[in-house]
Scaffold this motif. Structure first.
Motif, short mmCIF file in Angstrom:
data_model
loop_
_atom_site.label_atom_id
_atom_site.label_comp_id
_atom_site.label_asym_id
_atom_site.label_seq_id
_atom_site.Cartn_x
_atom_site.Cartn_y
_atom_site.Cartn_z
N ARG A 88 0.85 -1.20 0.00
CA ARG A 88 0.00 0.00 0.00
C ARG A 88 0.88 1.25 0.00
N ILE A 89 0.54 2.20 -0.88
CA ILE A 89 1.22 3.49 -0.94
C ILE A 89 0.22 4.55 -0.49
N ASN A 90 0.47 5.13 0.67
CA ASN A 90 -0.43 6.13 1.22
C ASN A 90 -0.14 7.50 0.62
N LYS A 91 -1.17 8.12 0.07
CA LYS A 91 -1.08 9.45 -0.54
C LYS A 91 0.16 9.56 -1.44
N PRO A 92 0.22 8.80 -2.50
CA PRO A 92 1.42 8.76 -3.34
C PRO A 92 1.71 10.11 -4.00
N ARG A 93 3.01 10.39 -4.10
CA ARG A 93 3.51 11.57 -4.79
C ARG A 93 4.42 11.12 -5.92
N ALA A 94 4.98 12.11 -6.63
CA ALA A 94 5.85 11.79 -7.76
C ALA A 94 7.06 10.97 -7.32
N GLU A 95 7.56 11.24 -6.09
CA GLU A 95 8.74 10.49 -5.63
C GLU A 95 8.43 9.03 -5.35
N ASP A 96 7.13 8.66 -5.27
CA ASP A 96 6.76 7.26 -5.06
C ASP A 96 6.66 6.48 -6.37
N SER A 97 6.80 7.17 -7.49
CA SER A 97 6.69 6.48 -8.78
C SER A 97 7.93 5.65 -9.06
N GLY A 98 7.80 4.67 -9.95
CA GLY A 98 8.92 3.82 -10.30
C GLY A 98 8.45 2.42 -10.67
N GLU A 99 9.41 1.49 -10.76
CA GLU A 99 9.11 0.09 -11.06
C GLU A 99 9.07 -0.71 -9.76
N TYR A 100 7.92 -1.29 -9.48
CA TYR A 100 7.75 -2.14 -8.30
C TYR A 100 7.73 -3.60 -8.76
N HIS A 101 8.45 -4.44 -8.03
CA HIS A 101 8.49 -5.88 -8.34
C HIS A 101 8.04 -6.67 -7.12
N CYS A 102 7.18 -7.64 -7.37
CA CYS A 102 6.92 -8.65 -6.35
C CYS A 102 7.82 -9.85 -6.69
N VAL A 103 8.58 -10.30 -5.72
CA VAL A 103 9.61 -11.33 -5.96
C VAL A 103 9.30 -12.55 -5.09
N TYR A 104 9.34 -13.71 -5.74
CA TYR A 104 9.09 -14.98 -5.04
C TYR A 104 10.34 -15.86 -5.11
N HIS A 105 10.75 -16.40 -3.97
CA HIS A 105 11.89 -17.32 -3.90
C HIS A 105 11.38 -18.72 -3.56
N PHE A 106 11.94 -19.72 -4.25
CA PHE A 106 11.49 -21.10 -4.08
C PHE A 106 12.65 -21.98 -3.62
N LEU A 107 12.28 -23.11 -3.10
CA LEU A 107 13.26 -24.11 -2.69
C LEU A 107 13.69 -24.90 -3.92
N SER A 108 15.00 -24.87 -4.21
CA SER A 108 15.58 -25.61 -5.34
C SER A 108 14.97 -25.23 -6.68
N ALA A 109 14.70 -23.92 -6.87
CA ALA A 109 14.16 -23.44 -8.15
C ALA A 109 14.49 -21.95 -8.27
N PRO A 110 14.61 -21.47 -9.51
CA PRO A 110 14.89 -20.04 -9.70
C PRO A 110 13.76 -19.17 -9.16
N LYS A 111 14.11 -17.97 -8.77
CA LYS A 111 13.10 -17.03 -8.27
C LYS A 111 12.24 -16.54 -9.44
N ALA A 112 11.08 -16.03 -9.11
CA ALA A 112 10.16 -15.47 -10.11
C ALA A 112 9.71 -14.10 -9.63
N ASN A 113 9.42 -13.22 -10.58
CA ASN A 113 8.95 -11.88 -10.20
C ASN A 113 8.03 -11.32 -11.27
N ALA A 114 7.30 -10.29 -10.88
CA ALA A 114 6.42 -9.58 -11.80
C ALA A 114 6.55 -8.09 -11.52
N THR A 115 6.25 -7.28 -12.53
CA THR A 115 6.46 -5.83 -12.45
C THR A 115 5.14 -5.09 -12.49
N ILE A 116 5.04 -4.06 -11.64
CA ILE A 116 3.91 -3.12 -11.68
C ILE A 116 4.51 -1.72 -11.76
N GLU A 117 4.15 -0.97 -12.78
CA GLU A 117 4.69 0.38 -12.95
C GLU A 117 3.78 1.41 -12.28
#
Length: 282
Positions: A88-117
């Motif tokens: 959650r971004i409370n009262k977002p301003r221009a300085e809150d902009s950017g690329e956000y990634h949700c990152v998942y780490h697994f046991l014995s497998a490469p990590k996975a991620n997705a991007t929200i701009e």
């Protein structure tokens, strides 16, 4: 082996090799699938609060932990073991902009991620209001901003009230742009050409922003001005003293006629003595 059967054998071998390199039917099923919320555009500051969401809907590996990053940097206190993630971004301003990634780490497998701009128009947060230099020196002006996507930077100088894009025909103008930062340097300043108002403009797909820096160029004699001022004060003081002394001197020095007074008195006395002797003789 006949000539006609050789090409068929080669073709069959290539088919078998290529078939072994292709992923099997279950390969795509093993890859994690992440569903995200849509991109966010900040059009006012501050804007209403927003929530970024990621959901790991398909995964054949054991999840160990997950977290959020902004522009490649992990966000504090977001690490947990959860397939459903929210930020959650409370009262977002221009300085809150950017690329956000949700990152998942697994046991014995490469990590996975997705991007929200999270996008916002540029907001210039730092610049020089004025720059004061002497003729022949170098000047440097800069602007830095927040906002995403990173802006395109343009420098202009106001000529007759109209901003004109700077063209480096003289070779004395150097412009350096780096994402949310720009820098304009002018070498060997000319007092007749370079003073004025310089505008930096930042523009991205959401909007634009501009600010002005005033450049003042002084004569190369400017460092001597304090000394010349003191020298002028000394000369004026000497002139005042001389004039005062000249005005005072006539009252203190005796007139040229004053020595004749005693001589005239002595002559009168001698004349009286002569007359008195003549009388006595008679």
């Amino acid at each position: 082996m006949s000539g006609s059967s050789l090409p068929s054998a080669v073709a069959l071998s290539l088919l078998l090799v290529s078939g072994s390199l292709l992923p099997g039917p279950g390969a795509a099923q093993n890859e994690p699938r992440i569903v995200t919320s849509e991109e966010v555009i900040i059009r006012e500051s501050p804007a209403p609060s927003v929530t970024l969401q990621c959901n790991l809907t398909s995964n054949s590996h054991t999840l160990t932990y997950s977290y959020w990053t902004k522009n490649g940097v992990e966000l504090t206190a977001t690490r947990k073991n959860a397939s459903n993630m929210e930020y959650r971004i409370n009262k977002p301003r221009a300085e809150d902009s950017g690329e956000y990634h949700c990152v998942y780490h697994f046991l014995s497998a490469p990590k996975a991620n997705a991007t929200i701009e999270v996008k916002a128009a540029p907001d210039i947060t730092g610049h020089k209001r004025s720059e004061n230099k002497n003729e022949g020196q170098d000047a440097m002006m800069y602007c830095k901003s927040v906002g995403y996507p990173h802006p395109e930077w343009i420098w202009r100088k106001k000529e007759n009230g109209m901003p004109m894009e700077i063209v480096n025909t003289s070779g004395r103008f150097i412009i350096i742009n780096r994402e949310n930062y720009t820098e304009l340097s002018i070498t060997n300043l000319q007092i007749t050409e370079d003073p004025g108002e310089y505008e930096c403009n930042a523009t991205n797909s959401i909007g634009s922003a501009s600010v002005v820096t005033i450049l003042r160029v002084r004569s190369h004699l400017a460092p001597l001005w304090p000394f010349l001022g003191i020298l002028a004060e000394i000369i004026i003081l000497v002139v005042i003293i001389v004039v005062y002394e000249k005005r005072k001197r006539p009252d203190e020095v005796p007139d040229d006629d004053e020595p004749a007074g005693p001589m005239k008195t002595n002559s009168t006395n001698n004349h009286k003595d002569k007359n008195l002797r003549q009388r006595n003789t008679n």
